[in-house]
Enzyme design. Sequence first.
Site, short mmCIF file in Angstrom:
data_model
loop_
_atom_site.label_atom_id
_atom_site.label_comp_id
_atom_site.label_asym_id
_atom_site.label_seq_id
_atom_site.Cartn_x
_atom_site.Cartn_y
_atom_site.Cartn_z
N GLN C 215 -66.70 20.21 57.96
CA GLN C 215 -65.40 19.56 57.79
C GLN C 215 -64.94 19.52 56.35
O GLN C 215 -63.76 19.61 56.06
CB GLN C 215 -65.45 18.11 58.31
CG GLN C 215 -65.27 17.98 59.80
CD GLN C 215 -63.99 18.64 60.30
OE1 GLN C 215 -62.96 18.63 59.64
NE2 GLN C 215 -64.07 19.25 61.47
N LYS C 238 -63.19 27.02 60.26
CA LYS C 238 -62.62 25.75 59.79
C LYS C 238 -62.11 25.84 58.36
O LYS C 238 -61.53 24.89 57.84
CB LYS C 238 -63.66 24.63 59.91
CG LYS C 238 -64.03 24.33 61.36
CD LYS C 238 -64.66 22.97 61.52
CE LYS C 238 -65.55 22.92 62.73
NZ LYS C 238 -64.92 22.27 63.89
C1 LIG Z 1 -68.90 17.93 60.94
C2 LIG Z 1 -69.07 19.13 61.82
N1 LIG Z 1 -70.27 19.73 61.90
C3 LIG Z 1 -70.48 20.81 62.66
C4 LIG Z 1 -69.47 21.35 63.42
C5 LIG Z 1 -69.79 22.53 64.29
O1 LIG Z 1 -69.16 23.70 63.84
P1 LIG Z 1 -69.18 24.99 64.78
O2 LIG Z 1 -68.70 24.54 66.13
O3 LIG Z 1 -68.20 25.90 64.12
O4 LIG Z 1 -70.56 25.52 64.79
C6 LIG Z 1 -68.20 20.75 63.37
C7 LIG Z 1 -67.05 21.30 64.11
O5 LIG Z 1 -66.95 21.31 65.30
C8 LIG Z 1 -68.00 19.62 62.57
O6 LIG Z 1 -66.82 19.01 62.51
#
Ligand SMILES: Cc1ncc(COP(=O)(O)O)c(C=O)c1O
Lengths: 128, 128, 422, 422
Positions: C215, C238
């Site tokens: 984030q 993101k």
């Molecule tokens: C704080 C945080 N950590 C981890 C993730 C996981 O990211 P991803 O789904 O791209 O692996 C997210 C997003 O969903 C997140 O907001």
Amino acid sequence: MDDPLYREEILDHYYSSPYRGRIERPDCVCDLENPFCGDQIHVELTVGDDDRIKEIRFDGKGCVISQASTSVLAEHLEGASVEEALKLGPADVVKLLGMPLTPTRMKCGLLGWKAIQQALKPRGAATV
Amino acid sequence: MDDPLYREEILDHYYSSPYRGRIERPDCVCDLENPFCGDQIHVELTVGDDDRIKEIRFDGKGCVISQASTSVLAEHLEGASVEEALKLGPADVVKLLGMPLTPTRMKCGLLGWKAIQQALKPRGAATV
Amino acid sequence: MADAVVSGVGAGLDVERVRADFPPLGEEVRPGVSLRYFDSAATALKPRSVIEAVRECMAEYPANVHRGLHVLSERATEAFEGARMKVAAYLGVDDPAQLIFTRGTTEAINLVARSWGKLSLRPGDAIVVSELEHHANLVPWQMIARETGAELRYVELTEELEYDLDAFDRLFDDGRVRMVATTGMSNVTGIRPPIEEIVRRSRERGARVLIDAAQSLAHERLDVAGLGVDFAAFSAHKVFGPTGVGVLYGRREHLEAMEPVLGGGNMVLRVERHRAVWNELPDKFEAGTPPIAEAIGLGAAVDYLEGLDHQAVARHERALIEHAHQVLGAVEGFRILGPRSTAGKGPIVGFTLDGTHPHDLSHLLDRSGVAIRAGHHCAMPLHARLGIPASARASFALYNTTEEIDHLAGALGSIKGLLRRR
Amino acid sequence: MADAVVSGVGAGLDVERVRADFPPLGEEVRPGVSLRYFDSAATALKPRSVIEAVRECMAEYPANVHRGLHVLSERATEAFEGARMKVAAYLGVDDPAQLIFTRGTTEAINLVARSWGKLSLRPGDAIVVSELEHHANLVPWQMIARETGAELRYVELTEELEYDLDAFDRLFDDGRVRMVATTGMSNVTGIRPPIEEIVRRSRERGARVLIDAAQSLAHERLDVAGLGVDFAAFSAHKVFGPTGVGVLYGRREHLEAMEPVLGGGNMVLRVERHRAVWNELPDKFEAGTPPIAEAIGLGAAVDYLEGLDHQAVARHERALIEHAHQVLGAVEGFRILGPRSTAGKGPIVGFTLDGTHPHDLSHLLDRSGVAIRAGHHCAMPLHARLGIPASARASFALYNTTEEIDHLAGALGSIKGLLRRR
Ligand SMILES: Cc1ncc(COP(=O)(O)O)c(C=O)c1O
Ligand SMILES: Cc1ncc(COP(=O)(O)O)c(C=O)c1O
């Protein structure tokens, strides 16, 4: 921003469903939860000797769609035979709601349906 | 399809290098292999009391670039001081070959250089 | 393109020019209704330069990387490894081999939990996480804790839902903490834990630190080397990049000691019938064909970030979150999750609206083109702590405007009317 | 677009129209030199429709999937799950939940080796692979064999380097074989093992079967249900789709019994502080944000495949391999790896050219726009068996022509001259 899904009739089912409540001695019950949003549904039914649903009551917390669709279903199914109830599919629920649901909303809209199905299943086991 | 990298001079180094061979009593040796293509290089050196490289010989199997670059390096380094040899970097090897190498070819072009560096390292340890 | 938005230190962000970089902004999501995108915490929109970088790779040099000797493969390899170098420069990492391309944050954290965890955790050892964490930074630790006999400990938040450094300190009393894994920014409340302090105290006490930057990285640089973290993870999607790729940073010493998790091509130097010799970093952890076009797209996203005036972006995002707290907070029945103060939080507003389920809210907001998220946002323990099963979330990025937030506030107001008991 | 190349059963493939679908064909790789792409076994070129599907997702609905209630997220979810359904239809799988999106073949096989292997393998159990396998179908099995005490057994090839069913049978003598993992097509020699027989005999003897369809799927349909395989894996990028995504098929009964390998968002129904409850299939194995645009691009690639006249493509590819064996085989010093007969092999020619190292060959061919691969092609045990450290490989796809192969033959001839000892 108006949405026909949230029309007065549906909001009535949500805020003041006549099917919200408990039954003294239910014949079958089921508790379900949609973990993605925490929606909870508890349904109770009584079934007569003629294998017809005499009464349905539900309780629960959740979004308008999950709660109202349960109430709409209860209205539709009181008096129906167990066999008819078990035959009801997701498409019928959508028809009762009168509006198409997106895949995500579908999970809300089918929570009560699933609970009723599961509550009745043991009884109708032979036919399913 | 002609490629200046494969010019006559380089092919001579590949097919008939005067530095291909063995030394009776080498002062240092090193064997290296590039696992991606199986290229193998064995280098041997003798070093004088003045810390200058007296003789370099190599042996090995592999592509034109890996074998010829080792020969070109041997030619360049015979007579040089160990210190000078250890200072030689990848860019100098490319300069000696007279042609830029793509990242993948770089691995071929530096195999002999790495072998010579590793053979000499213990001796030059204080300076590196 | 990125140039367009650099307007000199001190100047404001030219938001209209930024918006022009992101194709779906200004588009209608249905006739007469244009998009207001407040779901950047789920995934950020992609600037044209990123979309073009992916297209270019797929159309002009769709070759496999590594050891290809033809020109398309050389070009793909250079662009792919170039992306790694861009990420390294952005994170202040001088050795790009310490950056592993993964599918995203989730795979990156799993890699550490599994490989580092297996190597380092003994029964009775402790792993510290906080109540703020995303499931991606919880479940992998639960799994390895179960497997190794280690224990998962939670930093409790304060009453105001802030990160509690005293509570954090107490978890170290018995000297069993080996790993501290913490989010850089809560994806529900926007709260930013005091990363510098967490890293300093953890390392002082001999624990390793992993930062889940999923984030935070869209909003602030992470100075990996300066902070001295052991591991950091983020997802390209993101930070305005493509889906399908993310990054794990690990200190060389750890990565070298760790065993690979996935076996296959590229991660080996040599394969014999019954054994294999692992390749060097970063390849040891990159088995198989990597997400090539995606990593190259991430490189373009980093270029985009580098082209921004970070101070101007930070000021703009601060203005957004302050405006949001003000005008949304004024909506009847609106409750912000977490502190009402915007100090120390990123541009994310988790909230509930009295008497309205987040799903209905999100559904109805969508009717006016407003995209928010509703649910547990993959943070169930935080929601348990909040005592609610689900919440709504509006998250902002550099391309949002205060006018859009006014629109959201207005829409929230009319939803209350719409759902009023009649 | 795909329509253009359906020319009715019996008709030939309109190769020029196919070629027009693949942007880099006909382009110059350097001034005056146009591309001849013979590296499809490393990665296939992408048709315009696939590139456009990825662009469209990134530009028009770049939203995260699952549980988003706004229109962009609903659109992304529908396209993403739609891609899964397309793959299911293509493989003859009626329950799409049996298809897991992974990064590629490598991750898919690792998932099975780790999760199924951990569940099912006991010390002394045997896993059967062949000498033909790619490292992706070897190293994961080596790893799990070491971990569980199982043994890895190799099906030896015949003298002619064909798959030897008798040798295969003998490996079952002691009744310890639990898993047979086999490639659908060698990525070095093009040899196609007798999959039907392998599946039948393995299952008869109570062993599970995994098909590594990475190479074969670009050339022939895999009837997963009809064959009755337990697992199958492939990568999108080798079937004209994007990088960053692949598929694992698993029978529901296996997938349900297996533990997830990656923890995080989406793969859980519920997360408490110290435990989590796994989600249903396929989500249980899809932790975190999946490769969204990439899976959607794979969907478009499957549409492209569905639009082809498979018989016409098969005839065309057969003509290519026959022509290749003929004209390349006539080049002085050219040695084909594997059988000289083209029966039972796909459009791949592994070869050596006497006195020429594959690296020099590939390097010099590139000067005339010809893209081939040189190296061990991630098949070191096969090269050990061949007694050579490296080889050259020309691999063909539906967009290649016999004229291109003539060009390759000519170029090989002049390289011999170029590298002649002077
Ligand atoms: C704080 C945080 N950590 C981890 C993730 C996981 O990211 P991803 O789904 O791209 O692996 C997210 C997003 O969903 C997140 O907001
Ligand atoms: C037969 C075979 N199996 C597996 C793989 C691995 O595929 P990927 O690298 O896409 O995971 C390949 C391609 O490299 C292959 O040819």
